[in-house]
Design an enzyme around this catalytic site. Structure first.
Site, mmCIF file in Angstrom:
data_model
loop_
_atom_site.group_PDB
_atom_site.id
_atom_site.type_symbol
_atom_site.label_atom_id
_atom_site.label_comp_id
_atom_site.label_asym_id
_atom_site.label_seq_id
_atom_site.Cartn_x
_atom_site.Cartn_y
_atom_site.Cartn_z
ATOM 1 N N GLY A 179 0.829 -1.203 0.000
ATOM 2 C CA GLY A 179 0.000 0.000 0.000
ATOM 3 C C GLY A 179 0.855 1.240 0.000
ATOM 4 O O GLY A 179 2.010 1.210 -0.432
ATOM 5 N N SER A 180 0.291 2.326 0.507
ATOM 6 C CA SER A 180 0.961 3.622 0.427
ATOM 7 C C SER A 180 2.094 3.731 1.444
ATOM 8 O O SER A 180 2.132 3.006 2.439
ATOM 9 C CB SER A 180 -0.062 4.729 0.681
ATOM 10 O OG SER A 180 -0.638 4.539 1.961
ATOM 11 N N GLU A 206 5.682 -3.365 0.772
ATOM 12 C CA GLU A 206 5.718 -3.053 -0.668
ATOM 13 C C GLU A 206 4.945 -1.752 -0.838
ATOM 14 O O GLU A 206 3.733 -1.746 -1.002
ATOM 15 C CB GLU A 206 5.067 -4.173 -1.479
ATOM 16 C CG GLU A 206 5.739 -5.534 -1.332
ATOM 17 C CD GLU A 206 6.989 -5.689 -2.207
ATOM 18 O OE1 GLU A 206 7.279 -4.800 -3.028
ATOM 19 O OE2 GLU A 206 7.678 -6.716 -2.045
ATOM 20 N N CYS A 223 2.124 0.455 -9.082
ATOM 21 C CA CYS A 223 3.183 0.960 -8.207
ATOM 22 C C CYS A 223 4.427 1.244 -9.029
ATOM 23 O O CYS A 223 5.256 2.068 -8.661
ATOM 24 C CB CYS A 223 3.467 -0.037 -7.091
ATOM 25 S SG CYS A 223 3.709 -1.696 -7.690
ATOM 26 N N VAL A 251 0.617 4.759 5.037
ATOM 27 C CA VAL A 251 0.097 3.667 5.873
ATOM 28 C C VAL A 251 1.215 2.670 6.191
ATOM 29 O O VAL A 251 1.314 2.161 7.302
ATOM 30 C CB VAL A 251 -1.102 2.967 5.187
ATOM 31 C CG1 VAL A 251 -1.596 1.804 6.026
ATOM 32 C CG2 VAL A 251 -2.231 3.953 4.931
ATOM 33 N N GLY A 252 2.086 2.423 5.224
ATOM 34 C CA GLY A 252 3.189 1.477 5.427
ATOM 35 C C GLY A 252 4.099 1.886 6.572
ATOM 36 O O GLY A 252 4.600 1.050 7.320
HETATM 37 P P1 NAD Z 1 -3.448 2.249 1.171
HETATM 38 O O1 NAD Z 1 -2.165 2.412 1.897
HETATM 39 O O2 NAD Z 1 -4.452 3.332 1.282
HETATM 40 O O3 NAD Z 1 -4.179 0.897 1.653
HETATM 41 C C1 NAD Z 1 -3.534 -0.352 1.665
HETATM 42 C C2 NAD Z 1 -4.208 -1.277 2.663
HETATM 43 O O4 NAD Z 1 -3.974 -0.834 3.994
HETATM 44 C C3 NAD Z 1 -5.714 -1.378 2.525
HETATM 45 O O5 NAD Z 1 -6.081 -2.728 2.656
HETATM 46 C C4 NAD Z 1 -6.210 -0.524 3.693
HETATM 47 O O6 NAD Z 1 -7.504 -0.877 4.121
HETATM 48 C C5 NAD Z 1 -5.190 -0.839 4.748
HETATM 49 N N1 NAD Z 1 -5.009 0.144 5.808
HETATM 50 C C6 NAD Z 1 -5.247 1.472 5.778
HETATM 51 N N2 NAD Z 1 -4.886 2.050 6.957
HETATM 52 C C7 NAD Z 1 -4.381 1.063 7.737
HETATM 53 C C8 NAD Z 1 -3.804 1.018 9.042
HETATM 54 N N3 NAD Z 1 -3.680 2.129 9.777
HETATM 55 N N4 NAD Z 1 -3.375 -0.166 9.528
HETATM 56 C C9 NAD Z 1 -3.465 -1.285 8.763
HETATM 57 N N5 NAD Z 1 -4.004 -1.309 7.532
HETATM 58 C C10 NAD Z 1 -4.462 -0.154 7.010
HETATM 59 O O7 NAD Z 1 -3.062 1.983 -0.365
HETATM 60 P P2 NAD Z 1 -3.995 1.947 -1.664
HETATM 61 O O8 NAD Z 1 -4.484 3.319 -1.956
HETATM 62 O O9 NAD Z 1 -4.980 0.828 -1.589
HETATM 63 O O10 NAD Z 1 -2.933 1.510 -2.781
HETATM 64 C C11 NAD Z 1 -2.117 2.371 -3.505
HETATM 65 C C12 NAD Z 1 -0.695 2.389 -2.970
HETATM 66 O O11 NAD Z 1 -0.152 1.072 -2.937
HETATM 67 C C13 NAD Z 1 0.261 3.170 -3.844
HETATM 68 O O12 NAD Z 1 1.106 3.951 -3.035
HETATM 69 C C14 NAD Z 1 1.056 2.109 -4.571
HETATM 70 O O13 NAD Z 1 2.329 2.505 -5.017
HETATM 71 C C15 NAD Z 1 1.151 1.053 -3.519
HETATM 72 N N6 NAD Z 1 1.453 -0.246 -4.106
HETATM 73 C C16 NAD Z 1 2.720 -0.737 -3.964
HETATM 74 C C17 NAD Z 1 3.051 -1.945 -4.540
HETATM 75 C C18 NAD Z 1 4.437 -2.496 -4.421
HETATM 76 O O14 NAD Z 1 4.618 -3.666 -4.704
HETATM 77 N N7 NAD Z 1 5.436 -1.722 -4.019
HETATM 78 C C19 NAD Z 1 2.092 -2.684 -5.257
HETATM 79 C C20 NAD Z 1 0.800 -2.157 -5.371
HETATM 80 C C21 NAD Z 1 0.501 -0.936 -4.784
#
Ligand code: NAD
Length: 523
Positions: free
Chosen positions: A243-244, A265, A299, A247-248
């Protein structure tokens, strides 16, 4: 709509508007908040899913942990056999699940199918791994001793995934976690629960037919609270989070707080460099596909384009023609992702549209320039029956000011920033001068430039391509990024080594016990 109903039906989901259970822990249930999932193409509600309560999440974790015993009791090659069956079951449904991805996430038909293909491919890889996972036997300095390094399963892996790869990211993690002897519990993005439910049903059937508890592949849908519960659980030794960066960063800290392991990731801010000796038509295609493919929502999408000053003008002229001719009928065919001719679909959500608009406004306000003729929201392309809404935008190319803050941030939309450079050293410095380190590509025919790019003074990313765009990946190599992308590796290569706990075991098969440093207790 009839369009949505057909896709849902083929994927084995209800079409009568009934509420769909969003928790699977050996049985389907869920009594938490109901989330509506929207079609990005039309804006219509395509499903209502009942998510997990905190109590249901805890109970699902416990069931997944219990199911982990059965997984690790099964010999590795037998687990490989189960993966082979998952592969066959997925392949049978590849068209149906691919279309469901297009319907719910918004990516085009070939990419939806491609995502399921990635799951199929990682299954193949996992089948091979199931017979080749190995530890090591090392020489001991002591007489009649031997040292082993032994990989054992971790237990249960928590998988949290992003909206943009609603199936493949789970597949990468599930296949490797399972084949190394773990059960999994998955929390998908709250905006793509239907993909998760359809895929879990396929996996569930294979597990049950193989005599394993379905809870070995548990599912909890929901948003932040459900995610937080997984992250906090000491029963999940590994959290694989996609994810982002925002959040990561929180997930990473919270898992570290309890000394768990993470695979992170996170976001990319990927750069393509076109040097003066590049094959320009190759570069044109490579950059274009990586910049506008999946409507800029990979991503690994190209976000920054660095052009050598000698070729910048002719390259940009041709490049911008593609953008300026973007209509449903012309080169960059934009339209319904379920139409096989479409090349670019909508953004996934209204939030994505707002991020796109904010990014463009910011760059313009700080003195940057828009290079494409059109920008902003566009009317839904009318090449299907019931175009009513959807998240449609024009892909754009911009020339921000040098040093503008936009260069440092990932905007998850088709917004490409362009600048010029004079020497390859300068271009590499710009490539590396961002927090993120996911993907990068250099277009050149010069062997020395290639060597520099791949070496210690080259790109600092996890993916470093030559004459290949920044987006996409093959199963064979480990996938992931460095720096604020999180350093995680998934899929092929040595990625499996993160899904096990390693033990160093020294065994004495002699009759004496030589103590360290020659110490003797006089026996
Ligand atoms: P996001 O970070 O908003 O959400 C990702 C996940 O985290 C979701 O399932 C969400 O419900 C959960 N989440 C949100 N807040 C949380 C918390 N506080 N604790 C635990 N879980 C929580 O990301 P998104 O908008 O769904 O996806 C887009 C992002 O993902 C982009 O930044 C993209 O680059 C990244 N991404 C990276 C890769 C990679 O392999 N590097 C692959 C795909 C997407």
């Amino acid at each position: 709509s009839s369009r949505a109903s057909q896709v849902l039906k083929a994927a084995g989901l209800p079409t009568d508007g009934s509420i769909i259970p969003g928790v699977y822990d050996g049985a389907w249930g869920g009594s938490g908040e109901i989330i509506e999932t929207l079609c990005p193409t039309t804006g219509e509600v395509i499903g209502r899913v009942q998510t997990a309560t905190p109590e249901e999440t805890r109970s699902a974790i416990a069931k997944a942990v219990e199911a982990g015993r059965a997984v690790r009791a099964m010999p590795g090659p037998k687990r490989g056999e189960v993966m082979r069956k998952v592969r066959v079951a997925l392949d049978e449904k590849i068209g149906a699940i691919g279309d469901l991805i297009s319907l719910e996430m918004g990516k085009i038909k070939s990419e939806g199918k491609g995502e399921v293909q990635e799951f199929v491919d990682i299954c193949d890889h996992a089948v091979g791994l199931s017979r080749s996972i190995q530890g090591r036997v090392l020489p001991s300095e002591r007489e009649d001793h031997v040292i082993y390094e032994i990989p054992n399963p971790l237990g249960t892996v928590g998988i949290l995934s992003a909206f943009n790869f609603p199936v493949a990211v789970y597949g990468w993690n599930f296949a490797i976690a399972f084949v190394t002897g773990n059960s999994t519990i998955w929390k998908p993005s709250p905006t793509t629960p239907l993909c998760a439910i359809a895929v879990t049903k396929i996996v569930q059937k294979v597990l049950e037919d193989s005599g394993l508890p379905g809870a070995a592949a548990s599912l909890v849908t929901g948003d932040i609270d459900v995610g937080k519960n997984l992250v906090a659980s000491t029963d999940l030794p590994l959290i694989s989070f996609t994810g982002s960066e925002r959040v990561g960063r929180e997930v990473g800290k919270n898992v570290m707080e309890r000394f768990g392991k993470t695979i992170l990731e996170l976001g990319g801010n990927n750069c393509a460099i076109v040097d003066k000796d590049a094959d320009l038509s190759q570069a044109l295609q490579g950059v274009l596909f990586a910049a506008v493919g999946t409507c800029g929502q990979r991503c690994t999408s190209t976000r920054r384009l660095l052009l050598h000053k000698d070729i910048a003008k002719p390259f940009l002229e041709k490049f911008l023609q593609f953008y300026d001719s973007a209509t449903p009928e012309t080169t960059l065919a934009m339209g319904d992702p379920l139409n096989a001719k479409t090349l670019i679909g909508p953004l996934h959500s209204e939030v994505s549209v707002q991020n796109y608009e904010r990014a463009i406004e910011g760059v313009l306000a700080r003195g940057g320039e828009l290079l494409t003729k059109r920008s902003g929201r566009m009317a839904a392309p009318a090449n299907w029956d019931d175009a009513s809404g959807g998240n449609w935008v024009w892909p754009v190319v911009m020339r921000p000011k040098e040093g503008d803050q936009c260069w440092q941030e990932e905007v998850f939309a088709p917004v490409l920033y362009v600048a010029e450079f004079e020497t390859l050293e300068d271009a590499i410095r710009l490539n590396n001068n961002v927090p993120q380190g996911l993907s990068s590509s250099l277009f050149t025919k010069d062997l020395q430039s290639m060597g520099k790019w791949l070496g210690p003074e080259g790109s600092d990313c996890g993916i470093v391509n030559v004459n290949v765009g920044s987006s996409g990946a093959e199963i064979g190599a480990a996938f992931g990024g460095n720096k604020s992308t999180g350093w995680g590796r998934e899929s092929g290569g040595d990625a499996w080594k993160q899904y096990v706990r390693w033990s160093a075991a020294t065994v004495n098969y002699g009759s004496k016990l030589p103590l360290a440093q020659g110490v003797s207790f006089g026996f």
